[in-house]
Design a protein around this motif. Sequence first.
Motif, PDB file in Angstrom:
ATOM      1  N   ASN A  22       0.826  -1.209   0.000  1.00  0.00           N
ATOM      2  CA  ASN A  22       0.000   0.000   0.000  1.00  0.00           C
ATOM      3  C   ASN A  22       0.861   1.261   0.000  1.00  0.00           C
ATOM      4  OD1 ASN A  22      -2.464  -1.318  -0.033  1.00  0.00           O
ATOM      5  ND2 ASN A  22      -2.614  -1.424   2.199  1.00  0.00           N
ATOM      6  N   GLY A  23       1.924   1.248   0.804  1.00  0.00           N
ATOM      7  CA  GLY A  23       2.803   2.414   0.846  1.00  0.00           C
ATOM      8  C   GLY A  23       3.484   2.668  -0.484  1.00  0.00           C
ATOM      9  N   ILE A  81       2.448   1.738  -3.545  1.00  0.00           N
ATOM     10  CA  ILE A  81       1.469   2.197  -4.548  1.00  0.00           C
ATOM     11  C   ILE A  81       1.170   3.677  -4.355  1.00  0.00           C
ATOM     12  CG2 ILE A  81      -0.948   1.986  -5.281  1.00  0.00           C
ATOM     13  CD1 ILE A  81      -0.704  -1.015  -4.757  1.00  0.00           C
ATOM     14  N   ASN A  82       1.040   4.118  -3.094  1.00  0.00           N
ATOM     15  CA  ASN A  82       0.733   5.528  -2.822  1.00  0.00           C
ATOM     16  C   ASN A  82       1.894   6.456  -3.175  1.00  0.00           C
ATOM     17  OD1 ASN A  82      -1.845   4.941  -1.833  1.00  0.00           O
ATOM     18  ND2 ASN A  82      -1.086   4.598   0.246  1.00  0.00           N
ATOM     19  N   LYS A  83       3.122   5.932  -3.135  1.00  0.00           N
ATOM     20  CA  LYS A  83       4.294   6.778  -3.383  1.00  0.00           C
ATOM     21  C   LYS A  83       4.816   6.678  -4.818  1.00  0.00           C
ATOM     22  CE  LYS A  83       7.230   7.850  -0.293  1.00  0.00           C
ATOM     23  NZ  LYS A  83       8.342   7.924   0.670  1.00  0.00           N
ATOM     24  N   ILE A  84       4.119   5.924  -5.672  1.00  0.00           N
ATOM     25  CA  ILE A  84       4.559   5.794  -7.066  1.00  0.00           C
ATOM     26  C   ILE A  84       4.693   7.158  -7.751  1.00  0.00           C
ATOM     27  CG2 ILE A  84       3.750   5.068  -9.359  1.00  0.00           C
ATOM     28  CD1 ILE A  84       3.009   2.388  -8.173  1.00  0.00           C
ATOM     29  N   PRO A  85       3.680   8.055  -7.632  1.00  0.00           N
ATOM     30  CA  PRO A  85       3.843   9.375  -8.288  1.00  0.00           C
ATOM     31  C   PRO A  85       5.078  10.131  -7.825  1.00  0.00           C
ATOM     32  CG  PRO A  85       1.562   9.037  -7.588  1.00  0.00           C
ATOM     33  CD  PRO A  85       2.369   7.930  -6.982  1.00  0.00           C
ATOM     34  N   GLU A  86       5.386  10.008  -6.526  1.00  0.00           N
ATOM     35  CA  GLU A  86       6.564  10.704  -5.998  1.00  0.00           C
ATOM     36  C   GLU A  86       7.845  10.157  -6.607  1.00  0.00           C
ATOM     37  OE1 GLU A  86       8.933  10.991  -1.735  1.00  0.00           O
ATOM     38  OE2 GLU A  86       6.730  10.794  -1.731  1.00  0.00           O
ATOM     39  N   TYR A  87       7.944   8.829  -6.738  1.00  0.00           N
ATOM     40  CA  TYR A  87       9.138   8.218  -7.314  1.00  0.00           C
ATOM     41  C   TYR A  87       9.267   8.556  -8.802  1.00  0.00           C
ATOM     42  CZ  TYR A  87       9.641   5.530  -3.010  1.00  0.00           C
ATOM     43  OH  TYR A  87       9.810   5.164  -1.710  1.00  0.00           O
ATOM     44  N   LEU A 138      -2.594  -0.603 -11.251  1.00  0.00           N
ATOM     45  CA  LEU A 138      -4.001  -0.855 -11.547  1.00  0.00           C
ATOM     46  C   LEU A 138      -4.300  -2.338 -11.758  1.00  0.00           C
ATOM     47  CD1 LEU A 138      -4.725   2.117 -14.000  1.00  0.00           C
ATOM     48  CD2 LEU A 138      -5.513   1.887 -11.631  1.00  0.00           C
ATOM     49  N   SER A 139      -3.289  -3.098 -12.203  1.00  0.00           N
ATOM     50  CA  SER A 139      -3.527  -4.508 -12.508  1.00  0.00           C
ATOM     51  C   SER A 139      -3.311  -5.423 -11.312  1.00  0.00           C
ATOM     52  CB  SER A 139      -2.602  -4.969 -13.643  1.00  0.00           C
ATOM     53  OG  SER A 139      -1.253  -4.909 -13.248  1.00  0.00           O
ATOM     54  N   VAL A 140      -2.819  -4.879 -10.188  1.00  0.00           N
ATOM     55  CA  VAL A 140      -2.579  -5.727  -9.011  1.00  0.00           C
ATOM     56  C   VAL A 140      -3.841  -6.432  -8.528  1.00  0.00           C
ATOM     57  CG1 VAL A 140      -1.984  -5.677  -6.553  1.00  0.00           C
ATOM     58  CG2 VAL A 140      -0.507  -4.545  -8.226  1.00  0.00           C
ATOM     59  N   PRO A 141      -4.981  -5.714  -8.365  1.00  0.00           N
ATOM     60  CA  PRO A 141      -6.192  -6.431  -7.928  1.00  0.00           C
ATOM     61  C   PRO A 141      -6.633  -7.512  -8.908  1.00  0.00           C
ATOM     62  CG  PRO A 141      -6.456  -4.056  -7.683  1.00  0.00           C
ATOM     63  CD  PRO A 141      -5.212  -4.268  -8.484  1.00  0.00           C
ATOM     64  N   GLU A 142      -6.549  -7.202 -10.218  1.00  0.00           N
ATOM     65  CA  GLU A 142      -6.964  -8.183 -11.228  1.00  0.00           C
ATOM     66  C   GLU A 142      -6.059  -9.416 -11.199  1.00  0.00           C
ATOM     67  OE1 GLU A 142      -7.348  -8.536 -16.102  1.00  0.00           O
ATOM     68  OE2 GLU A 142      -6.986  -6.607 -15.154  1.00  0.00           O
ATOM     69  N   MET A 143      -4.741  -9.205 -11.096  1.00  0.00           N
ATOM     70  CA  MET A 143      -3.818 -10.342 -11.042  1.00  0.00           C
ATOM     71  C   MET A 143      -4.028 -11.169  -9.783  1.00  0.00           C
ATOM     72  SD  MET A 143      -0.215  -8.849 -12.486  1.00  0.00           S
ATOM     73  CE  MET A 143       0.566 -10.424 -12.214  1.00  0.00           C
ATOM     74  N   ALA A 200      12.047  -2.853   1.710  1.00  0.00           N
ATOM     75  CA  ALA A 200      13.066  -3.852   1.361  1.00  0.00           C
ATOM     76  C   ALA A 200      12.487  -5.260   1.274  1.00  0.00           C
ATOM     77  CB  ALA A 200      14.195  -3.823   2.397  1.00  0.00           C
ATOM     78  N   ILE A 201      11.588  -5.621   2.208  1.00  0.00           N
ATOM     79  CA  ILE A 201      11.028  -6.980   2.204  1.00  0.00           C
ATOM     80  C   ILE A 201      10.166  -7.203   0.969  1.00  0.00           C
ATOM     81  CG2 ILE A 201       9.493  -8.577   3.425  1.00  0.00           C
ATOM     82  CD1 ILE A 201      10.442  -7.347   6.035  1.00  0.00           C
ATOM     83  N   LEU A 202       9.313  -6.225   0.648  1.00  0.00           N
ATOM     84  CA  LEU A 202       8.468  -6.331  -0.545  1.00  0.00           C
ATOM     85  C   LEU A 202       9.321  -6.386  -1.806  1.00  0.00           C
ATOM     86  CD1 LEU A 202       5.702  -6.252  -1.957  1.00  0.00           C
ATOM     87  CD2 LEU A 202       5.840  -3.748  -1.875  1.00  0.00           C
TER      88      LEU A 202
END
Length: 368
Positions: free
Chosen positions: A99-100, A102-108, A151-156, A241-243
Motif C-alpha cells: 500500500n505504501g 502504490i501511494n508513493k509511485i507518483p513521488e518516485y 491498476l492490474s494488481v487487484p486483477e492479477m 526492502a522486504i516487498l
Amino acid sequence: MKTEDGLERIKAIGIAAWTWVGVIILLSMLLFVLYSINTVLMPFLYALVFVYILRPVVNYLDDKGLPRVFALILSYLGIILILTLFGTYIGPILYKESNGLINKIPEYVTTTNGYITDLVKQHPFLKGDQTAEFLTGLANSFKSFLQKAALSVPEMTASLFGGMINFVLAPIIAFYILKDLDVIRTTVREMIPEKHRVEGMQIVKKIDQIVGGFLKGQALVALTVAILSGIALYALGVDYAILLGFIIGVFNIIPYLGPIVGGAPAVIIALGTSWQLALIVVVVLLTVQQIDSILISPRIMSSQVNLHPAVVIFALLAGGTLLGFVGMLIAIPIAAVGKALYLHFRERSNGSGPEEPDVQELESAAKV
C-alpha cells in the motif's frame, strides 16, 4: 540399389513429415481443450504444486512406517503452521509495504523525471539530441508501466487465487492424489498397452523428474534470491526492502529480463534517496545475480532438470498470448514435458535406454 535407397529416404521423410503434422494437430487440440476449460484448471494447477511440495515429506514418513494418512495429516499441519507464521509476521509487512509503495509511485516517478531533467541541464550536449528524447521516452514509459502495474494488481490477485473456491479445492484435491498415489501409479501403468508399458513408464518417470525438479528447483532459487536481496536492501536502508526482495525473487524465475524488471523498482526507490544509493543498489543486485548464477542455481538445478532460458521465455510468451494468465502458469510445465519426451527419444535413438524392464524401478517411478 540406389532406387531402393531413394525410396527408403522418401519414405522416411514422409513419415517424419506426417509425424510433425500429427504433433501439430494434437497440440492444437490440446490448446483448444485447455482454452475451453482454463477456469477449471486452476484448482488442479494449485493442487499440483501442493503434491510436488508435500510428496517428498509424505513419502519419507511413509517409508519410516507411519500410515500414509497420518503422514499426510502431519504434512498438512506443517503447511498450516508455516502459513500461519507467514500470515502473522510477513503477510502484514508485505501488505503495508504494498500500500505504501502504490501511494508513493507518483513521488518516485517525479523524482526520476527530475534526475533526467537535471542530467540534460548539466550536459548541454544532450539537449535536442536523440539521447534526451530517449531518456524522456524512457521516463514516460516507466511512468506508464508503474501506473498499469498498480491498476492490474487487484486483477492479477483475483486471477491468481481465482476466489476462495480454488484455494479450498486445491489442498483437498492434493490430499486425495497423495493418499492414492500408489493406486494412481498402478492405474496409469495398467492403462499403457503391455508392449509399450516399459517405455511408457520410463517416459512418465522422466516427465515427473523434470517437471517436479524444475518447479521445486525454481521455487527454491527464487526464495533464496528473495531472501538475499531483501536482506541486502534492508541493510542498505532502502524503503520497502522486504516487498522488493519478494518481487525480485518472483521475477527471477524469468531468465534475462526477469532480474532487470524485478530490480528496477528497487533502483528507482533508492534513487528517491540519492543517486549514490541507487548505484550501490545496482551493484548489490548484480552481485546477488552473480551469486545465483555461479553458486545457487548450478547446485539446485541439474542439467537434466533445467530448461534453457530461451525456452522458458518462449513458453511464457506463448502461454500468455494463447491462454492469458493461466497459460503462463502451465507453459513451463508443458515445456518441461516436451524436454522429457525429447530426452527420452534421443536416448532411445542412441540405444542408451535399458533393454530389460526393471519392474521395481518402474513401480517407484513417481517416488522422486
